[in-house]
Design a protein around this motif. Structure first.
Motif, PDB file in Angstrom:
ATOM      1  N   ILE C   2       0.871  -1.159   0.000  1.00  0.00           N
ATOM      2  CA  ILE C   2       0.000   0.000   0.000  1.00  0.00           C
ATOM      3  C   ILE C   2       0.909   1.210   0.000  1.00  0.00           C
ATOM      4  O   ILE C   2       1.906   1.243   0.711  1.00  0.00           O
ATOM      5  CB  ILE C   2      -0.941  -0.033   1.215  1.00  0.00           C
ATOM      6  N   LEU C   3       0.601   2.166  -0.839  1.00  0.00           N
ATOM      7  CA  LEU C   3       1.447   3.360  -0.850  1.00  0.00           C
ATOM      8  C   LEU C   3       0.617   4.588  -1.170  1.00  0.00           C
ATOM      9  O   LEU C   3      -0.539   4.500  -1.562  1.00  0.00           O
ATOM     10  CB  LEU C   3       2.633   3.199  -1.806  1.00  0.00           C
ATOM     11  N   GLY C  26       9.892  -5.418  -7.602  1.00  0.00           N
ATOM     12  CA  GLY C  26      11.212  -5.818  -7.120  1.00  0.00           C
ATOM     13  C   GLY C  26      12.209  -6.116  -8.228  1.00  0.00           C
ATOM     14  O   GLY C  26      13.408  -6.273  -7.966  1.00  0.00           O
ATOM     15  N   ALA C  27      11.733  -6.172  -9.465  1.00  0.00           N
ATOM     16  CA  ALA C  27      12.639  -6.507 -10.579  1.00  0.00           C
ATOM     17  C   ALA C  27      13.516  -5.308 -10.922  1.00  0.00           C
ATOM     18  O   ALA C  27      13.046  -4.170 -10.982  1.00  0.00           O
ATOM     19  CB  ALA C  27      11.826  -6.933 -11.801  1.00  0.00           C
ATOM     20  N   VAL C  28      14.771  -5.593 -11.165  1.00  0.00           N
ATOM     21  CA  VAL C  28      15.740  -4.518 -11.415  1.00  0.00           C
ATOM     22  C   VAL C  28      15.353  -3.683 -12.645  1.00  0.00           C
ATOM     23  O   VAL C  28      15.587  -2.472 -12.679  1.00  0.00           O
ATOM     24  CB  VAL C  28      17.173  -5.109 -11.525  1.00  0.00           C
ATOM     25  N   GLN C  31      12.789  -1.208 -11.382  1.00  0.00           N
ATOM     26  CA  GLN C  31      13.444  -0.198 -10.538  1.00  0.00           C
ATOM     27  C   GLN C  31      14.216   0.812 -11.394  1.00  0.00           C
ATOM     28  O   GLN C  31      14.333   1.979 -11.039  1.00  0.00           O
ATOM     29  CB  GLN C  31      14.398  -0.869  -9.535  1.00  0.00           C
ATOM     30  N   ARG C  34      12.870   4.270 -12.150  1.00  0.00           N
ATOM     31  CA  ARG C  34      13.048   5.392 -11.213  1.00  0.00           C
ATOM     32  C   ARG C  34      14.035   6.419 -11.749  1.00  0.00           C
ATOM     33  O   ARG C  34      14.074   7.547 -11.281  1.00  0.00           O
ATOM     34  CB  ARG C  34      13.642   4.887  -9.898  1.00  0.00           C
ATOM     35  N   ARG C  35      14.876   5.989 -12.659  1.00  0.00           N
ATOM     36  CA  ARG C  35      15.922   6.889 -13.167  1.00  0.00           C
ATOM     37  C   ARG C  35      15.619   7.362 -14.582  1.00  0.00           C
ATOM     38  O   ARG C  35      16.499   7.817 -15.301  1.00  0.00           O
ATOM     39  CB  ARG C  35      17.277   6.180 -13.101  1.00  0.00           C
ATOM     40  N   ALA C  55       6.846   6.005 -11.193  1.00  0.00           N
ATOM     41  CA  ALA C  55       5.564   6.418 -10.600  1.00  0.00           C
ATOM     42  C   ALA C  55       4.425   6.215 -11.599  1.00  0.00           C
ATOM     43  O   ALA C  55       3.321   5.794 -11.236  1.00  0.00           O
ATOM     44  CB  ALA C  55       5.636   7.874 -10.157  1.00  0.00           C
ATOM     45  N   GLU C 134      14.888 -10.206 -14.728  1.00  0.00           N
ATOM     46  CA  GLU C 134      14.118 -10.467 -13.509  1.00  0.00           C
ATOM     47  C   GLU C 134      12.626 -10.333 -13.773  1.00  0.00           C
ATOM     48  O   GLU C 134      11.818 -11.015 -13.167  1.00  0.00           O
ATOM     49  CB  GLU C 134      14.561  -9.509 -12.390  1.00  0.00           C
TER      50      GLU C 134
END
Lengths: 430, 430, 430, 430
Positions: C2-3, C26-28, C31, C34-35, C55, C134
């Motif tokens: 939840i976020l 959780g997969a790289v 992630q 994010r960049r 996001a 991943e």
């Protein structure tokens, strides 16, 4: 049915169990709420505060719908007999919609102005239970025992205590809606809180006795900020709106007007625009339900207007001031002035000033003292449940609530007409 | 004075020239606007729409304050005689506050229901110009010629045409406030626009003749989206709110009720709760100002309530339906059905169904046709000024507005009671 | 999980079928998003526009969750094989989350700068299908065929066409989220629309052939304003943000920089900070997946910084300008200037000015022409279903959309460095 | 210049004195703030928190503009030499924009990770005072003494103490902007407060000595809720965002990484991606300004990525976990566990668990203790001035603040990798 609400956005009641909401909205006693302002005379202080009990009733029912959905998503851990059935959901929705159906003109003001007469909770019960009302007949069509059950729920009584307390408790659907709605209408932005998170953080706590109905709790520490913001929203609304000097002053004037009307009627004076219910309430302390239901804001505003031209100079003067918003002034008592004894002394001195100016102190000078405890979890409140399953009182784990617990917010003010202001302030400054 | 407004936030009138606003708010004719809903019976469709003309009047004055600040920040290029003096600012603020002070109960509805009687603009002028009103006396205390100047401004006349048009024009302060306020109260979120950018993008255009007063324009292309969003907000509000079927149906019912009251009064029938002004308006087409000012929503709601028990079955039936929100149903005419001739044919067939069911078609069946042109810059509108100084019409440079220019939004609906619905729809489906 | 999301509020993925979202986060490769900024260099025009693809990916998955809930509430009318099973819901959530996982640095910019190399859709498919990632392994753990199904869905292919189009279509979850998110981050308030009503108004239309999968439609006229506001939100975002001159100019500069890097590398020049993937893309038109995944905004910003000190004066100059936000200027071509032939003539004249000033016109002068059709329902769009069950095209029943249908919004601009501005504008004014 | 900011709406700097803002935005050291996230690694907890120091710098300058306007509207009571001149306004705007220009990568994190090196305030001063920077040269072009004055202001020193404290004080423009901006980006809605009312309620208090510069105060009781909501907004942001477990855990990891890099470099190990400034800061405790300015988030993220493949297993492991968001877990210490002695015992026991599992406790186990005093007016704060002119401390007259005064909000957590979680929790439960 589906409608657009400025507070909750899209509001839909479409499932079978929700049909009761649409059915009740058709009842004449519910439609009457369209003519009763939620915040009495507060629009004299906040020009946006003209929202009605009707919109609030729908809002409260909608919050109940959201709450029921949440309860159902977490009720797997409960034994079957403790779960939210269709019937219980229907009862709860009806109770949420009807919880305030008995309010008189300008909501709380009316009963404050007529002490000794039935309070709005009593009128609500009568409306639900009296077989002559459309509300009653609508409920009874679903199930002959439904009016009785709904009336009990509105009083905060149900075998599922968590359901009872969601209609009438610290975090009930009534408060959830009115805080958001009053904040929206007045524009007091910090009167809001995060309803979604509050609902989402609900879980069941631990029953006091094995097999008993468990209380509701919040999942902490995630749920804590939602509770904190709810308590603060309430605190801010009291400080900014409900205890606002112009609201209090105008309400005080209205109560004084009613007292005068009562005295005149008891003297046998004939006044225009006095409806049966009012006369009956004043003379006998009660009224027929039918007559009571004929009262609403409009009737009262029209009567106030009519009383501007009566012969009694006091009634005529007070109603004219209120009609044209020439409100009585207030002088707030802080610090040393605010103690119980000091207040009475100051009131006495203000009364003397009035008398010296030839003004009837009984009518024109008053002391308004209000008080609210924004938060107290010592007797009862949502527990906060930690990951390890241990319940705590919110005040024990919240930095903020620990400091607010049991503390009373108070406001005391002298009230007097503008023409006495200089004299009274000069006297008090001595 | 400073107050909190849900639409504009912090609203302050504190400078010397703004003192006129506070002074006027004390006038009984302005306080009366607290008892006149901005959107008539729209609360029957949108439960939040209980906001009043009073809040709107303050809002319009506040937008005028913002506009004056903007005009002053760009008026360096104007000759001195074209600038906003203190006197002009005061006049403009008063005009903004008073622009709708003449509205009757439920705003526009009242004058629609009584064709041939003075319209609200006329009543506004009387209130400002009649020496007996508190509004007049308040203005005259500032300057004996002020009532006259303000009345002219409200009518859209002033030597500074840009000032005149800011009180009454395509982008006037009235519209700027009511769009935002109606959207806020109904919750129709897309009825908003960017007031800050619209004001900020204003600049002066090029006068038609050297030395003449220049028109207002917007700085393009930066100002274009602000205009576009304003036009669209208006379009959405018409589609969603002002032309909403429940609003239209209830307004149609009210007008029918008034027509019936008129007929009964002309027949010499005595009805309860008919105030002097209404009787006079119906009988003579006009009324005394004093009597007119006694009319407000409350009086009308109380009268509607009283008429539920009159002997005339039509008046009793219609008022009961409206009081309990049993609104007439609507059948929207699209495509081939919407043409002028087709409409009449369909209306005729619906009337025949009514007659066949023993229902008085003159009272119970109607055709409601409304129309609005959301945007037209062919006659007059803000010009868009490009960096090279060239003015263009918005529709020539806006992708969106070019496509909306001069196009009429129309809605035509048959209106009839619920008990005729199946029969009429069956007939129309043939 | 939840976020808290600034756009959607409380975002929860907690049911069994939603577990895929948390697993994929959780997969790289996820992630990495994010960049990668959602809007490339748009933060140079709107300082708030630093939000990331990460996001947005969560937001798109959340809209899919809402959509699935809506579809399930209306799927009773469908045969069992057409309903949303747990497996289909899981696939759809994964597809929504992963739909853009293949984007390169600064999103769309990267592929525009390297024509002839795989587009982001292709990289997305590789990431999902390549057993080394991943993402792939996470999906395959749920079900070995899941990667294949999700890749198909992302491409807009599924036996339930309405599900396919919700991942890739006119009103897909991608658009629903990015419009709201981009509007929120830039502060362009009119870029919003009413997601709740759009979802709520969805229903199933009529299948073209009996037994076929029905298309999605909206319930009209209630759903029409939701569609209109969606289309307008998109139009406003194009006008205000995506086609903003500073965005376009900076993107044009970045593309020119890439072109220069390509030329230098092809010449055998060695440059610092050129990662394997870029070199490979430039030399061979493709790159290893591993290398591609090492690319992100940060790498690119660091490389741009490093290139400021290379010997090549053009590369050094362009990167320095971009690094310090000394953007190229734009001159927008309106009216007669905007036609295809006129544009080329103007570009040619601007190039001659550059040459006359000793500036390399191939590098320093450009024409940027962009175009978008905000609305077209002639080939395919949501139908609007009327109470009588008849479907219509939105443009046939919407006042607004009928006027926008098929119309192209275009922007053409000359682009050049600030030092040529005066000369070029003087030349064009001739 | 005029731009759209998601927090403040329309942001314009157009007057002569405001030109300094646009000039400074062109400086390379200010543009560098585009590459420094305001909230460090908080985006790992709140996916929207990718906003930069650049947007915040503009926001702070804008709040200063609003504050200056307010000060000017109330400065009539001050002697001329205490008023806001054009020069003072320009200095204050520059100071607001530049107050954080010296921040390193991920803002506060960088200096926490490198204890003993200059803090960001020192770097800010160097950037303003060093004649080689564009910031310095821009300021000096306005006035050769301006860099010195602005540097003093940033340090909170100015002859007008109220101006000094508006750059660095309890209610400074920095806090005013970052609270609103961080709340907006994270979606933590109760982190907002009413900036308009706070500014509007400012007035001058009473100077301690006749002729001295008076302090700022708020007009009470009107201003009190604005202060209360500001303090609460800050409290909520600390509880919800700044002290969030994922933020704290990731920051703790980054600091541990830096400590490791430092140790490796001191051992003479060569690491890829270590820029000059970092090496110099680690070896000599300081760095050249030029080198320092080359550091930004991107450099750091690229370095973290590079360090994933170094030989040192600890550095490689920690950077890999951070890169893929496999954050260390936290165990919050409440009640009896939270005391200073208890904490150390628990930490020791957790370390022993680590050692028993063959994990280096010095690197993998930590205690994170943070503390903030949300409100304290005992030393200094805005006074509240009552109608009778008497100043009070906010805590003496505010129900809420009286209860928060001087109270410390604390959070203590054990931090450890996920693989030790079960063992450590089991150990602590004993």
């Amino acid at each position: 049915m589906i409608l657009r609400d400025p507070v909750h956005g899209l509001v839909a009641f479409e499932s079978e169990e929700e049909a009761v909401v649409e059915a009740l909205l058709g009842a004449v006693e519910v439609q009457r709420l369209r003519r009763i302002r939620q915040l009495g005379l507060t629009a004299l202080a906040y020009p946006g505060a003209d929202h009605t009990r009707f919109a609030h009733a729908i809002g409260a029912a909608f919050v109940m719908k959201l709450l029921i959905a949440r309860l159902r998503s977490i009720q797997d851990t409960l034994p079957f007999w403790q779960r939210i059935t269709t019937e219980r959901a229907r009862d709860a929705l009806a109770a949420a919609l009807l919880h305030d159906v008995g309010h008189g003109p300008f909501s709380h003001l009316f009963e404050e102005a007529l002490p000794g007469t039935p309070r709005h909770e009593e009128w609500t019960a009568r409306i639900i239970l009296d077989p002559s009302t459309e509300v009653h007949r609508t409920l009874a069509k679903f199930d002959p025992y439904m009016p009785g059950r709904v009336a009990e729920l509105v009083r905060g009584r149900h075998e599922l205590t968590f359901l009872a307390r969601s209609v009438s408790g610290t975090f009930d659907v009534d408060r959830c809606d009115y805080l958001l709605r009053d904040a929206y209408a007045t524009g007091v932005s910090y009167g809001t809180f995060d309803l979604d998170w509050l609902l989402r953080s609900l879980r069941f706590g631990v029953a006091s006795v094995s097999g008993a109905v468990p209380p509701l709790a919040v999942d902490g520490p995630r749920g804590l900020p939602a509770i904190e913001s709810f308590i603060l929203a309430r605190l801010f609304m009291f400080q900014q709106v409900y205890f606002h000097k112009a609201s209090r002053s105008s309400e005080w004037m209205l109560i004084t007007i009613f007292r005068r009307v009562r005295a005149l009627l008891e003297d046998g004076t004939r006044l225009p625009g006095v409806p049966k219910a009012l006369e009956s309430l004043i003379r006998k302390g009660d009224a027929a339900l039918d007559d009571y239901l004929a009262l609403d804001d409009c009737w009262l505003l029209v009567a106030l207007d009519a009383w501007r031209s009566v012969k009694d100079p006091v009634l005529s003067d007070l109603t004219t001031r209120l009609h044209t918003r020439r409100l009585f002034k207030t002088f707030e008592l802080y610090g040393n002035f605010a103690g119980r004894a000091a207040r009475q002394t100051l009131l006495e001195r203000a009364r003397q000033v009035a008398t010296a100016h030839g003004v009837d102190a009984d009518v024109y000078v008053g002391l308004d003292a209000v008080s609210d405890v924004p938060f107290d979890d010592r007797e009862d409140s949502l527990a906060v449940i930690f990951p390890d399953g241990k319940p705590s009182k919110p005040g024990d784990v919240s930095f903020l609530l620990g400091r607010l617990r049991g503390q009373a917010l108070e406001r005391a003010r002298l009230i007097f007409p503008v023409e006495l202001r200089d004299a009274i302030i000069a006297e008090l400054a001595l």
